[in-house]
Write a protein that holds these residues in place. Sequence first.
Motif, PDB file in Angstrom:
ATOM      1  N   LYS A  25       0.832  -1.199   0.000  1.00 15.00           N
ATOM      2  CA  LYS A  25       0.000   0.000   0.000  1.00 15.00           C
ATOM      3  C   LYS A  25       0.867   1.248   0.000  1.00 15.00           C
ATOM      4  O   LYS A  25       1.798   1.368   0.773  1.00 15.00           O
ATOM      5  CB  LYS A  25      -0.915   0.004   1.230  1.00 15.00           C
ATOM      6  CG  LYS A  25      -1.874  -1.184   1.277  1.00 15.00           C
ATOM      7  CD  LYS A  25      -2.713  -1.118   2.530  1.00 15.00           C
ATOM      8  CE  LYS A  25      -3.670  -2.294   2.609  1.00 15.00           C
ATOM      9  NZ  LYS A  25      -4.501  -2.229   3.822  1.00 15.00           N
ATOM     10  N   GLU A  26       0.518   2.179  -0.841  1.00 10.45           N
ATOM     11  CA  GLU A  26       1.256   3.435  -0.926  1.00 10.45           C
ATOM     12  C   GLU A  26       0.268   4.590  -0.914  1.00 10.45           C
ATOM     13  O   GLU A  26      -0.944   4.408  -1.000  1.00 10.45           O
ATOM     14  CB  GLU A  26       2.103   3.482  -2.216  1.00 10.45           C
ATOM     15  CG  GLU A  26       3.162   2.385  -2.292  1.00 10.45           C
ATOM     16  CD  GLU A  26       4.238   2.514  -1.235  1.00 10.45           C
ATOM     17  OE1 GLU A  26       4.388   3.619  -0.677  1.00 10.45           O
ATOM     18  OE2 GLU A  26       4.926   1.523  -0.971  1.00 10.45           O
ATOM     19  N   GLY A  27       0.813   5.821  -0.858  1.00 11.49           N
ATOM     20  CA  GLY A  27       0.007   7.019  -1.028  1.00 11.49           C
ATOM     21  C   GLY A  27      -1.112   7.173  -0.032  1.00 11.49           C
ATOM     22  O   GLY A  27      -0.897   7.315   1.165  1.00 11.49           O
ATOM     23  N   ASP A  28      -2.369   7.127  -0.521  1.00  7.52           N
ATOM     24  CA  ASP A  28      -3.531   7.457   0.285  1.00  7.52           C
ATOM     25  C   ASP A  28      -4.023   6.313   1.155  1.00  7.52           C
ATOM     26  O   ASP A  28      -4.978   6.473   1.904  1.00  7.52           O
ATOM     27  CB  ASP A  28      -4.696   7.885  -0.632  1.00  7.52           C
ATOM     28  CG  ASP A  28      -4.379   9.178  -1.375  1.00  7.52           C
ATOM     29  OD1 ASP A  28      -3.489   9.907  -0.927  1.00  7.52           O
ATOM     30  OD2 ASP A  28      -5.034   9.433  -2.402  1.00  7.52           O
ATOM     31  N   SER A  29      -3.418   5.144   1.059  1.00  7.16           N
ATOM     32  CA  SER A  29      -3.938   3.982   1.778  1.00  7.16           C
ATOM     33  C   SER A  29      -3.820   4.173   3.276  1.00  7.16           C
ATOM     34  O   SER A  29      -3.084   5.015   3.779  1.00  7.16           O
ATOM     35  CB  SER A  29      -3.198   2.714   1.354  1.00  7.16           C
ATOM     36  OG  SER A  29      -1.864   2.754   1.794  1.00  7.16           O
TER      37      SER A  29
ATOM     38  N   ASN B 211      -0.261  12.820   3.551  1.00  8.60           N
ATOM     39  CA  ASN B 211      -0.792  11.548   4.043  1.00  8.60           C
ATOM     40  C   ASN B 211       0.299  10.484   4.087  1.00  8.60           C
ATOM     41  O   ASN B 211       0.400   9.700   5.033  1.00  8.60           O
ATOM     42  CB  ASN B 211      -1.942  11.093   3.140  1.00  8.60           C
ATOM     43  CG  ASN B 211      -2.730   9.944   3.736  1.00  8.60           C
ATOM     44  OD1 ASN B 211      -3.575  10.132   4.597  1.00  8.60           O
ATOM     45  ND2 ASN B 211      -2.454   8.739   3.287  1.00  8.60           N
ATOM     46  N   ASN B 212       1.132  10.451   3.078  1.00 10.25           N
ATOM     47  CA  ASN B 212       2.199   9.452   3.012  1.00 10.25           C
ATOM     48  C   ASN B 212       3.236   9.660   4.107  1.00 10.25           C
ATOM     49  O   ASN B 212       3.744   8.692   4.692  1.00 10.25           O
ATOM     50  CB  ASN B 212       2.874   9.506   1.640  1.00 10.25           C
ATOM     51  CG  ASN B 212       3.813   8.336   1.416  1.00 10.25           C
ATOM     52  OD1 ASN B 212       3.487   7.199   1.736  1.00 10.25           O
ATOM     53  ND2 ASN B 212       4.987   8.614   0.875  1.00 10.25           N
ATOM     54  N   ILE B 213       3.556  10.921   4.417  1.00 15.37           N
ATOM     55  CA  ILE B 213       4.517  11.215   5.484  1.00 15.37           C
ATOM     56  C   ILE B 213       3.976  10.740   6.830  1.00 15.37           C
ATOM     57  O   ILE B 213       4.657  10.045   7.600  1.00 15.37           O
ATOM     58  CB  ILE B 213       4.828  12.721   5.551  1.00 15.37           C
ATOM     59  CG1 ILE B 213       5.582  13.176   4.289  1.00 15.37           C
ATOM     60  CG2 ILE B 213       5.641  13.045   6.811  1.00 15.37           C
ATOM     61  CD1 ILE B 213       7.001  12.717   4.199  1.00 15.37           C
ATOM     62  N   PHE B 214       2.727  11.100   7.124  1.00 14.83           N
ATOM     63  CA  PHE B 214       2.166  10.757   8.430  1.00 14.83           C
ATOM     64  C   PHE B 214       1.826   9.273   8.525  1.00 14.83           C
ATOM     65  O   PHE B 214       1.806   8.719   9.627  1.00 14.83           O
ATOM     66  CB  PHE B 214       0.949  11.629   8.723  1.00 14.83           C
ATOM     67  CG  PHE B 214       1.327  12.984   9.260  1.00 14.83           C
ATOM     68  CD1 PHE B 214       1.448  13.198  10.620  1.00 14.83           C
ATOM     69  CD2 PHE B 214       1.606  14.036   8.402  1.00 14.83           C
ATOM     70  CE1 PHE B 214       1.815  14.434  11.117  1.00 14.83           C
ATOM     71  CE2 PHE B 214       1.978  15.274   8.879  1.00 14.83           C
ATOM     72  CZ  PHE B 214       2.090  15.475  10.246  1.00 14.83           C
ATOM     73  N   LYS B 215       1.575   8.630   7.408  1.00 12.61           N
ATOM     74  CA  LYS B 215       1.357   7.186   7.430  1.00 12.61           C
ATOM     75  C   LYS B 215       2.605   6.471   7.919  1.00 12.61           C
ATOM     76  O   LYS B 215       2.530   5.483   8.665  1.00 12.61           O
ATOM     77  CB  LYS B 215       0.974   6.684   6.036  1.00 12.61           C
ATOM     78  CG  LYS B 215       0.728   5.170   5.993  1.00 12.61           C
ATOM     79  CD  LYS B 215       0.209   4.720   4.643  1.00 12.61           C
ATOM     80  CE  LYS B 215       1.266   4.827   3.570  1.00 12.61           C
ATOM     81  NZ  LYS B 215       0.815   4.229   2.301  1.00 12.61           N
ATOM     82  N   GLN B 216       3.772   6.982   7.546  1.00 16.54           N
ATOM     83  CA  GLN B 216       5.023   6.365   7.973  1.00 16.54           C
ATOM     84  C   GLN B 216       5.349   6.680   9.435  1.00 16.54           C
ATOM     85  O   GLN B 216       6.196   6.016  10.033  1.00 16.54           O
ATOM     86  CB  GLN B 216       6.154   6.839   7.059  1.00 16.54           C
ATOM     87  CG  GLN B 216       6.000   6.354   5.618  1.00 16.54           C
ATOM     88  CD  GLN B 216       7.141   6.825   4.734  1.00 16.54           C
ATOM     89  OE1 GLN B 216       8.291   6.461   4.928  1.00 16.54           O
ATOM     90  NE2 GLN B 216       6.817   7.649   3.742  1.00 16.54           N
TER      91      GLN B 216
END
Length: 645
Positions: A144-148, A375-380
């Motif tokens: 999963k990448e990006g908006d997931s 979103n990708n930064i905070f997902k990590q």
Amino acid sequence: MNTYWNFPAAVGGMINSINNAGLETFRGNALDSLTREICQNSLDAVKDKDKPVLVEFKSFSTPINIFPKRYELIRDFKLCEQTWNGRNKKSENFIQEALTILGKNEMKFLRISDFNTKGLEGAKDGELGSPWSSLVKEAGSSNKEGDSGGSFGIGKSAPFLNSKLRTLFYSSFDITGYQSHIGVANIMSFKKNENQITLGNGYYTHNDNSSAIPGLLNLDEDFKRNETGTDIFVSAFDPKDDWEEEVKKSVLTNFFITVFTSKLVVKINDFEINNQNIGQLIYELEDNEDNRILKNYFSLLVSNKTIKIPYPSKVYSKEVQFEEGEAELFLLNGDDLNRRVLMTRKTGMRIFEQKNISGSISFTGLLMITGTKMNNIFKQMENPAHNEWTHERYEKEPKLAKKIYSELRKFIRDTVKNMLQEQITDEMDAVGLSDFLPNKDLSASSSASKTESLNSSIKAIITKQKEKETTKKTRKKGKETKDFEEQLAGEFGISPTGDQGGNGTGEHSSGGTEGAGATASSNNEMDQNQQGDKGDRKERKPSKNPVQMKQRYVCVDKNNGRYKFNIVPEKTLQRARLVFSVVGEQSDYDLPIKAASTDDGNVTIEKLNSNTVYLNSLAKNKSFVLNVEIDYSNYCVMEVELYEN
């Protein structure tokens, strides 16, 4: 086609017991974790973004002989028994329960099906990194990448916790038209022969590569799939609690935004949660603190008074840049709101709440990160359980992540204060001030003079009702002023201003010196020369359960940390204690008390100890005023609990 249970083995490989790191991540609440992970995974696999994803939870029972190759699995569990006998008690207990379940005439299942999703792509070839391989075969992997919503590949462990066999069956109809199924048993290693020990996972398959079996699997005779999507069958599903209510509660708490915005519909047996009834379901929840907080957030979504503020553009480096509006802050002010901001990302699932934003403004807020880059930064930064952001998790540049996160929190605090701070005027709303003022003063002067005299000292009024149901909170100790300020600064970025308070030493009744002190000009102060009577009393074990009470408090001198509390206990207490803490974002901190006094001649203060005031002679439903001086010279949101001593 010949199908069987395949437990891959290796010579000299890792030996796994029943304990599993992925499973332990979600052990706290198995049904809530199941609901969160399933709904998030289905939202990540949406097929048509203009239509809602439908997730269905359906329980059913079926004759045991429908269980695929049951006797083979019994054989493998008996090999587990031979391997672990006398070596691991937890494994032994699990094996015995599994053999008992597989020996019954009937088995309970939970079917979880999603619709308007892509299905498990990659099942035909088993390609590494495909959705099918990531879910079924890979450990700690996610495509999963990006908006997931997910990124760890650990969430797939949550459904296994709800199976007393740790065994699931996946059936998929993907967007290429390929239909397939496979079983996965997430158990323990066992000795397969003299030289080989299995790795712990087994697969219901048709070859030694553990490939998906062509065609759909249907264990529920009342269900037939005619469109793309995935079905998960949780075997030996037999929860102790009312699972339907647990799943319903989890959906309302974690996905109310997604349901309200018509991105998700959830069916629990014959009951459906959708955007038409989500509001009614939330407002009908029982009246407790958690549900009132949820109702605040939902009111924000539906109110026409909600303020919407876009997050400004940010440039951190050539690779890390946010456009304006990649996050949006929604704010609503009004009476008796929760003073919190709920943090979410693209899927709209609840992550955590940011607290300690303002003690004087009654508001509620929602921060939604919608932009792909942000979103990708905070997902990590997100932990595997999806309930916390920590900059250290952004392995590439943790210092940059810390700056990004700090600036977001500052934006929230500053926006709340700038947008919602009430204007200071010559007159003020004095509702509730009568609780803190003697009747003789109220009758002796006009309302105008009362208001004018209060403006120079009263800073904030906070009204709270203690709940009938209380939950255990995390509280961090901090006896020294320095420790307390470091805790606040580290967690919230709060720095004290003005003169520093004293160190809280001095004599008081019952002996000891910690946290003592007295406030002048009081009708009922502690007598520092009075001898304690502790030795004359029969000791009793203090209660750990809070006593219900009503309370209000006002700040009368911020720089010197002076507050007035009006307290109404709902029980007569001969001996009691008031425990003070400051409300934190993810935990509460002990609040050092320098001095305390009361104007009530019937209530006496016995002693102080750190963040606790010990009192005698409290009458049921009779209010009294307590003056306290805290060892902190700035505004803070206080929590006070009353206990019988």
